[in-house]
Design an enzyme around this catalytic site. Structure first.
Site, PDB file in Angstrom:
ATOM      1  N   GLU A  58     -10.571  29.669  21.792  1.00 55.78           N
ATOM      2  CA  GLU A  58     -11.387  28.687  22.519  1.00 55.78           C
ATOM      3  C   GLU A  58     -11.341  27.309  21.871  1.00 55.78           C
ATOM      4  OE1 GLU A  58     -15.368  30.262  23.077  1.00 55.78           O
ATOM      5  OE2 GLU A  58     -14.628  31.931  24.295  1.00 55.78           O
ATOM      6  N   ARG A 110     -14.693  27.348  18.417  1.00 56.93           N
ATOM      7  CA  ARG A 110     -14.361  26.296  19.388  1.00 56.93           C
ATOM      8  C   ARG A 110     -13.839  25.008  18.766  1.00 56.93           C
ATOM      9  NH1 ARG A 110     -19.221  28.270  21.236  1.00 56.93           N
ATOM     10  NH2 ARG A 110     -18.727  30.115  22.438  1.00 56.93           N
ATOM     11  N   ASN A 260     -30.673  30.478  25.938  1.00 65.13           N
ATOM     12  CA  ASN A 260     -31.552  31.337  26.731  1.00 65.13           C
ATOM     13  C   ASN A 260     -32.622  32.016  25.887  1.00 65.13           C
ATOM     14  OD1 ASN A 260     -28.833  32.766  25.998  1.00 65.13           O
ATOM     15  ND2 ASN A 260     -30.332  34.417  26.081  1.00 65.13           N
ATOM     16  N   ASP A 305     -30.311  34.250  31.422  1.00 63.49           N
ATOM     17  CA  ASP A 305     -29.343  33.738  30.439  1.00 63.49           C
ATOM     18  C   ASP A 305     -28.825  32.365  30.873  1.00 63.49           C
ATOM     19  OD1 ASP A 305     -27.621  33.537  28.265  1.00 63.49           O
ATOM     20  OD2 ASP A 305     -26.181  34.995  29.002  1.00 63.49           O
ATOM     21  N   ILE A 545     -16.388  35.990  26.648  1.00 63.24           N
ATOM     22  CA  ILE A 545     -17.280  37.018  27.183  1.00 63.24           C
ATOM     23  C   ILE A 545     -16.778  37.670  28.470  1.00 63.24           C
ATOM     24  CG2 ILE A 545     -18.762  35.336  28.371  1.00 63.24           C
ATOM     25  CD1 ILE A 545     -19.783  38.707  26.856  1.00 63.24           C
ATOM     26  N   HIS A 614     -15.856  46.400  25.160  1.00 56.81           N
ATOM     27  CA  HIS A 614     -14.813  47.245  25.762  1.00 56.81           C
ATOM     28  C   HIS A 614     -14.876  47.272  27.277  1.00 56.81           C
ATOM     29  CE1 HIS A 614     -13.302  48.592  21.908  1.00 56.81           C
ATOM     30  NE2 HIS A 614     -14.558  48.670  21.505  1.00 56.81           N
TER      31      HIS A 614
END
Ligand SMILES: O=C(O)c1cc(C(=O)O)c2c(n1)C(=O)C(=O)c1cc(C(=O)O)[nH]c1-2
Ligand SMILES: [Ca+2]
Length: 700
Positions: A58, A110, A260, A305, A545, A614
């Site tokens: 990222e 990042r 969040n 979130d 994610i 996973h």
């Protein structure tokens, strides 16, 4: 009307990319124009570098005086000759593998900050390190996590965002609100690493002072917005500042994007009472002291979130007939905000995507009119939210071109099902959302799956921040595409989830350049001059994610296996990638026997503890191992060794012994064997093509 170029931008050497958003305005615009709409046909790969981790990449590489400083997964740093890709030095902070379980979203990084000959990087285990830019040797190292912040066995802190520098202070935040964390940002002396100030984003239990810069603002403004004895007093409250931090020299303010609530469940967290400041807010601080100046809360009563952690950009725009210095922001919640950068005053807010959680914003205050049915933790009825928890826009940065006056947004639609569980339990390891994770998974039936996949969308959105409307969009194959770069050549560059790298016409979105990068791209490109040529560089590496959590459905985006690299393009470049030869995770015929009852119980534990890496329902999204084909599921003992005894900790698979016993681990194994049997024939079938790769066809 066209915006003026802010003074801060003019000061940067045009051929460098010296800071995370290139300039302090974080517009991710470079005036370079050798590569433009006429010459882009000659754009070719000039060099590439294989990376030493095949997980999500990222990073925004920095480029200073012809040297590139790139950060990659596991918080590693590389200095390269930006003209050739030759490695000058490498630094590996040796982040311990078990820390992977303490972050929601891949062990990403990042980017770094550069200042006066030093390179600053945060590490996933919470350190901040200053390296000598000449040779990569550490000059100082400090822990960004105060010792008492981890009190209570569920508190979990990571660092994956890029530090920023203002007035000789390095500022960094942390992640962890999906686990149990209390957010803060810290400012360190860039020369010595000494802590100068810390600002907590949510109150301490019992309104206790922290003897920190935030004390006054927390007790005066934030504390009254929380239920005094809500579950937050045990779970930290959240509000992590895991990505956007911006110093604006025009106002001399530091803006932080606050995350969040922890846990997501608002009834558990705060008894359904109060707005829970500073969750979902942009907060402005004094960079020298961390003192509070103003805040604007985008999402009160968060239970979705809906972070305000997304990219914060400053612009000068005509508003109501006069030029205003503004913040523009496209957070997860789906509204595009324009705020006065000096005062935080709400100037306008408009949905930039389809959204179903609010009936618009109050035109004066900017407060959302939240639909009662969206308040799932209070209604106890499941809620399918759009945007969902991954947002209408996540961390992938936007870009702005002063030439077109448009903000380019990597927009997406990933609906989420929010459901209250029978009971909220706070676990020492694993996600603590206060939401039911076993509420429903993607269907196996191909027709139903194709239908569900239609809801997963991603597009490049060109947004006019003055008119507050879309000018054009470029539809991609699915969500979770890369961040953006805009250039003086009237081009917008973007890497895609399906492994393509593109240049689009900044005025109308016409597709002018396409390159097969052999792995999904999520990182934002940069451009710079080196050796007299203009380069466009990007980190390649599918992850973050979306593929980790969503799993098999995320593979609709294209390439199924991560091959991490840095790519650099230039006019008449002469490099090429070797053929990929990738075949995805190869299905191995599973053991045939399993216990259906155990497997059913195992599904619930899998969704609670394994899903985040996973993938939903035991289908991997192409980054971390697909457990259906793992050798570890073949024997109970082998599985226990990995899941409970930490046999693969060094690779990021730590032990779950604090939350799972032998019997539960075995139930998960039975579930995995069942899933392997349920899906094996289909996985073989979708490889029935010449290339033997899923979903038809080699894209080399
Ligand atoms: O609440 C948090 O502390 C936190 C941290 C992070 C992170 O550190 O990466 C993410 C998120 N939240 C988050 O909500 C999110 O969607 C997300 C995506 C990513 C990523 O790198 O792909 N990180 C994070
Ligand atoms: Ca979060």
């Amino acid at each position: 009307l066209r915006a003026d170029t802010p003074p801060a931008m003019q000061a940067e050497p045009p051929g460098d990319w010296p800071a995370h958003g290139r300039t302090s305005s974080e517009q991710r615009y470079s005036p370079l124009s050798h590569v433009d709409r006429q010459t882009v046909g000659r754009l070719k790969l000039a060099w590439y570098l294989d990376l030493d981790s095949n997980r999500g990449q990222e990073g925004t590489p920095l480029v200073v005086n012809g040297i590139m400083y790139a950060t990659t997964n596991w918080s590693r740093v590389k200095a390269l000759d930006a003209a050739t890709g030759r490695v000058l030095w490498e630094y590996d902070p040796r982040t311990p593998g078990d820390i992977a379980l303490r972050g929601c979203c891949d062990t990403v990084n990042r980017g770094a900050a550069y200042w006066e000959g030093k390179v600053y990087v945060g590490t996933f285990d919470g350190r901040l390190i200053a390296l000598d830019a000449r040779d990569g040797r550490p000059v100082w190292t400090t822990s960004t996590i105060p010792a008492d912040a981890t009190l209570g066995d569920i508190r979990s802190y990571t660092v994956d965002g890029a530090p920023r520098i203002a007035h000789g202070v390095v500022v960094i935040g942390n992640g962890g609100a999906e686990f149990g964390a209390r957010g803060f940002v810290s400012g360190f002396d860039a020369r010595t690493g000494a802590l100068k100030w810390r600002f907590y984003t949510v109150p301490a239990p019992a309104n206790r002072p922290d003897h920190a810069a935030s004390d006054g603002a927390l007790s005066r403004i934030a504390w009254p917005t929380w239920q005094p004895d809500g579950g937050w007093t045990r779970s930290g409250g959240g509000g992590t500042v895991w990505d956007a931090i911006v110093y604006d020299p025009v106002t001399d303010l530091l803006y932080i994007g606050v995350g969040n609530g922890s846990p997501w469940n608002y009834r558990f967290r705060s008894g359904g009472v109060g707005d829970n400041l500073f969750l979902g807010s942009i907060v402005a601080l004094r960079p020298q002291t961390g003192e509070y100046v103003w805040h604007f809360q985008e999402t009160p009563q968060d239970q979705w979130d809906f972070t305000a952690s997304q990219h914060i950009m400053t612009l000068d725009l005509p508003v109501g007939g006069r030029m205003r210095h503004v913040i523009v922001h496209a957070p997860k919640n789906g509204f595009f905000y324009v705020l006065d950068a000096r005062s935080g005053e709400f100037l306008s807010g408009t949905p930039y995507v389809f959204q179903n959680w609010a009936d618009g914003l109050d035109p004066v205050s900017g407060r959302p009119r939240i639909r009662p049915e969206a308040m799932w933790s209070l209604t106890d009825r499941p809620w399918v939210g759009i945007p969902g928890a991954l947002g209408a826009h996540n961390w992938q940065p936007m870009a702005y071109s002063p030439r077109t006056g448009l903000v380019y947004i990597p927009a997406q639609q990933i609906p989420a099902l929010y459901k209250t569980p029978a009971r909220v339990t706070l676990h020492p390891v694993g996600l603590n959302l206060g939401a039911e994770m076993a509420a429903g998974s993607a269907p196996d039936d191909p027709a139903a799956r194709a239908e569900a996949a239609k809801a997963l969308q991603g597009w490049l959105l060109a947004w006019d921040p003055v008119a507050q409307k879309a000018r054009f969009r470029v539809d991609h194959r699915g969500p979770w595409n890369g961040g953006l770069l805009a250039t003086g050549g009237d081009l917008v560059f973007q890497g895609l989830a399906n492994g393509e790298f593109h240049a689009y016409d900044a005025t109308d979105g016409r597709d002018l350049f396409r390159f097969n990068a052999q792995s999904g791209i999520i990182a934002p490109p940069v451009t710079y001059m080196a050796g007299g040529r203009q380069f466009i560089a990007v980190e390649v590496g599918w992850g973050g994610i979306y593929p980790l959590l969503v799993g098999g459905m995320a593979r609709t985006g294209g390439w199924t296996v991560n091959h991490s690299r840095i790519l650099a393009f230039a006019l008449d470049g002469e490099a090429s990638l070797p053929p990929s030869g990738q075949k995805g995770f190869l299905p191995v015929a599973p053991p045939v026997d399993y216990d259906a009852q155990q497997a059913e119980a195992g599904y619930v534990h899998y969704q609670d503890f394994c899903i985040a890496c996973h993938g939903d329902n035991a289908e991997s999204g192409g980054v971390l191992p697909d457990l259906r084909w793992s050798g570890a599921i073949r024997t109970a003992e082998g599985f226990r060794n990995v899941v409970l005894h930490g046999a693969l900790t060094a690779y990021g698979m730590g032990s779950f012994a604090s939350v799972l016993d032998d019997g539960q681990a075995e139930q998960i194994r039975q579930f995995l064997i069942k899933r392997a049997n349920d899906t094996y024939a289909h996985e073989i079938h979708i490889r029935d093509n010449a290339a033997g790769v899923p979903e038809g066809g080699d894209r080399d």
